[in-house]
Design a protein around this motif. Structure first.
Motif, PDB file in Angstrom:
ATOM      1  N   PRO A 108      23.427  71.281  20.138  1.00 33.69           N
ATOM      2  CA  PRO A 108      22.632  70.728  21.298  1.00 33.69           C
ATOM      3  C   PRO A 108      23.647  70.406  22.544  1.00 33.69           C
ATOM      4  N   THR A 109      24.768  69.799  22.531  1.00 31.81           N
ATOM      5  CA  THR A 109      25.559  69.707  23.464  1.00 31.81           C
ATOM      6  C   THR A 109      26.553  70.965  23.897  1.00 31.81           C
ATOM      7  N   PHE A 110      27.388  71.476  22.867  1.00 33.21           N
ATOM      8  CA  PHE A 110      28.402  72.415  23.006  1.00 33.21           C
ATOM      9  C   PHE A 110      27.924  73.929  23.285  1.00 33.21           C
ATOM     10  N   GLY A 111      26.494  74.068  22.736  1.00 31.47           N
ATOM     11  CA  GLY A 111      26.089  75.373  22.658  1.00 31.47           C
ATOM     12  C   GLY A 111      26.223  76.283  21.519  1.00 31.47           C
ATOM     13  N   LEU A 112      26.576  77.703  21.420  1.00 31.30           N
ATOM     14  CA  LEU A 112      26.635  78.451  20.530  1.00 31.30           C
ATOM     15  C   LEU A 112      28.288  78.346  20.133  1.00 31.30           C
ATOM     16  N   GLY A 113      28.549  78.268  18.499  1.00 32.99           N
ATOM     17  CA  GLY A 113      29.742  78.267  18.267  1.00 32.99           C
ATOM     18  C   GLY A 113      29.911  78.620  16.676  1.00 32.99           C
ATOM     19  N   CYS A 114      31.223  79.171  16.481  1.00 30.23           N
ATOM     20  CA  CYS A 114      31.341  79.587  15.263  1.00 30.23           C
ATOM     21  C   CYS A 114      32.300  79.074  14.407  1.00 30.23           C
ATOM     22  N   VAL A 115      32.078  78.812  13.171  1.00 24.22           N
ATOM     23  CA  VAL A 115      32.730  77.800  12.504  1.00 24.22           C
ATOM     24  C   VAL A 115      34.000  78.681  11.895  1.00 24.22           C
ATOM     25  N   VAL A 116      35.325  77.869  12.413  1.00 18.91           N
ATOM     26  CA  VAL A 116      36.545  78.430  12.079  1.00 18.91           C
ATOM     27  C   VAL A 116      37.027  78.093  10.800  1.00 18.91           C
ATOM     28  N   ASN A 117      36.866  76.841  10.440  1.00 22.65           N
ATOM     29  CA  ASN A 117      37.573  76.236   9.389  1.00 22.65           C
ATOM     30  C   ASN A 117      37.011  75.161   8.800  1.00 22.65           C
ATOM     31  N   THR A 118      36.549  74.984   7.324  1.00 22.90           N
ATOM     32  CA  THR A 118      35.969  73.949   6.682  1.00 22.90           C
ATOM     33  C   THR A 118      37.155  72.967   6.171  1.00 22.90           C
ATOM     34  N   ILE A 119      37.013  71.559   6.311  1.00 22.28           N
ATOM     35  CA  ILE A 119      37.787  70.645   5.789  1.00 22.28           C
ATOM     36  C   ILE A 119      37.249  69.736   4.700  1.00 22.28           C
ATOM     37  N   LYS A 120      37.518  69.746   3.386  1.00 24.40           N
ATOM     38  CA  LYS A 120      36.871  69.012   2.373  1.00 24.40           C
ATOM     39  C   LYS A 120      37.045  67.539   2.782  1.00 24.40           C
ATOM     40  N   PRO A 121      36.082  66.621   2.701  1.00 27.94           N
ATOM     41  CA  PRO A 121      34.941  66.717   2.114  1.00 27.94           C
ATOM     42  C   PRO A 121      33.583  66.885   2.932  1.00 27.94           C
ATOM     43  N   ASN A 122      34.216  66.676   4.481  1.00 29.69           N
ATOM     44  CA  ASN A 122      32.705  66.826   5.070  1.00 29.69           C
ATOM     45  C   ASN A 122      33.189  67.002   6.663  1.00 29.69           C
ATOM     46  N   LYS A 123      33.951  67.883   6.833  1.00 26.96           N
ATOM     47  CA  LYS A 123      34.157  68.227   8.426  1.00 26.96           C
ATOM     48  C   LYS A 123      34.434  69.686   8.348  1.00 26.96           C
ATOM     49  N   MET A 124      34.254  70.037   9.603  1.00 27.41           N
ATOM     50  CA  MET A 124      34.434  71.574  10.007  1.00 27.41           C
ATOM     51  C   MET A 124      34.934  71.760  11.500  1.00 27.41           C
ATOM     52  N   GLU A 125      35.727  72.837  11.685  1.00 28.83           N
ATOM     53  CA  GLU A 125      36.183  73.187  13.108  1.00 28.83           C
ATOM     54  C   GLU A 125      35.432  74.301  13.420  1.00 28.83           C
ATOM     55  N   VAL A 126      34.888  73.876  14.597  1.00 27.92           N
ATOM     56  CA  VAL A 126      33.942  74.949  15.082  1.00 27.92           C
ATOM     57  C   VAL A 126      34.485  75.588  16.629  1.00 27.92           C
ATOM     58  N   PHE A 128      33.845  76.603  20.125  1.00 29.07           N
ATOM     59  CA  PHE A 128      32.693  76.834  21.288  1.00 29.07           C
ATOM     60  C   PHE A 128      33.363  77.324  22.387  1.00 29.07           C
ATOM     61  N   ARG A 129      32.672  77.508  23.414  1.00 27.19           N
ATOM     62  CA  ARG A 129      33.280  78.128  24.798  1.00 27.19           C
ATOM     63  C   ARG A 129      34.114  77.187  25.392  1.00 27.19           C
ATOM     64  N   SER A 130      33.903  75.957  25.089  1.00 26.31           N
ATOM     65  CA  SER A 130      34.840  74.874  25.929  1.00 26.31           C
ATOM     66  C   SER A 130      36.042  74.649  24.776  1.00 26.31           C
ATOM     67  N   GLY A 131      36.209  75.286  23.716  1.00 25.07           N
ATOM     68  CA  GLY A 131      37.407  74.951  22.809  1.00 25.07           C
ATOM     69  C   GLY A 131      36.905  74.614  21.343  1.00 25.07           C
ATOM     70  N   ILE A 132      37.863  74.217  20.502  1.00 23.90           N
ATOM     71  CA  ILE A 132      37.643  73.918  19.298  1.00 23.90           C
ATOM     72  C   ILE A 132      37.218  72.486  19.113  1.00 23.90           C
ATOM     73  N   LYS A 133      36.085  72.033  18.533  1.00 19.59           N
ATOM     74  CA  LYS A 133      35.683  70.850  18.094  1.00 19.59           C
ATOM     75  C   LYS A 133      35.814  70.560  16.503  1.00 19.59           C
ATOM     76  N   LEU A 134      36.037  69.105  16.439  1.00 21.53           N
ATOM     77  CA  LEU A 134      35.856  68.752  14.945  1.00 21.53           C
ATOM     78  C   LEU A 134      34.469  68.338  14.556  1.00 21.53           C
ATOM     79  N   LEU A 135      33.706  68.794  13.832  1.00 23.88           N
ATOM     80  CA  LEU A 135      32.270  68.191  13.746  1.00 23.88           C
ATOM     81  C   LEU A 135      32.085  67.901  12.073  1.00 23.88           C
ATOM     82  N   ARG A 136      31.160  66.938  11.917  1.00 21.84           N
ATOM     83  CA  ARG A 136      30.740  66.579  10.322  1.00 21.84           C
ATOM     84  C   ARG A 136      29.909  67.645   9.910  1.00 21.84           C
TER      85      ARG A 136
END
Length: 140
Positions: A108-126, A128-136
């Motif tokens: 809803p804030t960053f727009g369209l993104g592609c998951v680059v990496n998943t980090i166990k147990p509960n994070k992913m690097e996505v 976005f147009r503005s850069g890579i963000k770490l999300l839950r």
């Protein structure tokens, strides 16, 4: 030190190493005409004389051109990832969603993104147009 001649016992302002501030000091040692050691009148700490005048630091300005080049590289990498992915079937982002590398999400804030990496147990690097963000997320 201005043009005034100082001697042991005179008062002078110096940067105190204990107080971490510029305070009044008493001169206790001189080397020729220069002040060598002082005693802080606030904390009674003895240390070498440190000039009270602030040092001028060089301010480094980043040019707009260098910022725009970096932004263009990030956007180009993002466009490459999104063009190879199926952007029409983007999954709405949710903290409890299960994510895998290569998934396309709609945040809803960053727009369209592609998951680059998943980090166990509960994070992913996505990416976005503005850069890579770490999300839950939940990792499969």
């Amino acid at each position: 030190m201005p043009n005034k001649k100082y001697s042991a016992g005179d008062h002078i302002t110096s940067k105190c190493t204990k107080c971490k501030d510029i305070t009044n000091h008493t001169i206790v040692a001189m080397v020729g005409d220069t002040v060598a050691r002082v005693v802080c009148n606030t904390c009674n700490g003895t240390h070498n004389y440190r000039n009270a005048s602030p040092k001028k630091t060089a301010v480094r300005n980043k040019t707009a051109a260098s910022k725009s080049v970096k932004v263009n590289k990030i956007e180009a990498a993002w466009e490459d990832q999104i063009s190879s992915a199926d952007a029409a079937n983007a999954t709405p982002y949710n903290i409890k969603m299960v994510a895998n590398c290569g998934d396309v999400i709609q945040h809803p804030t960053f727009g369209l993104g592609c998951v680059v990496n998943t980090i166990k147990p509960n994070k992913m690097e996505v990416s976005f147009r503005s850069g890579i963000k770490l999300l839950r997320c939940s990792v499969a």
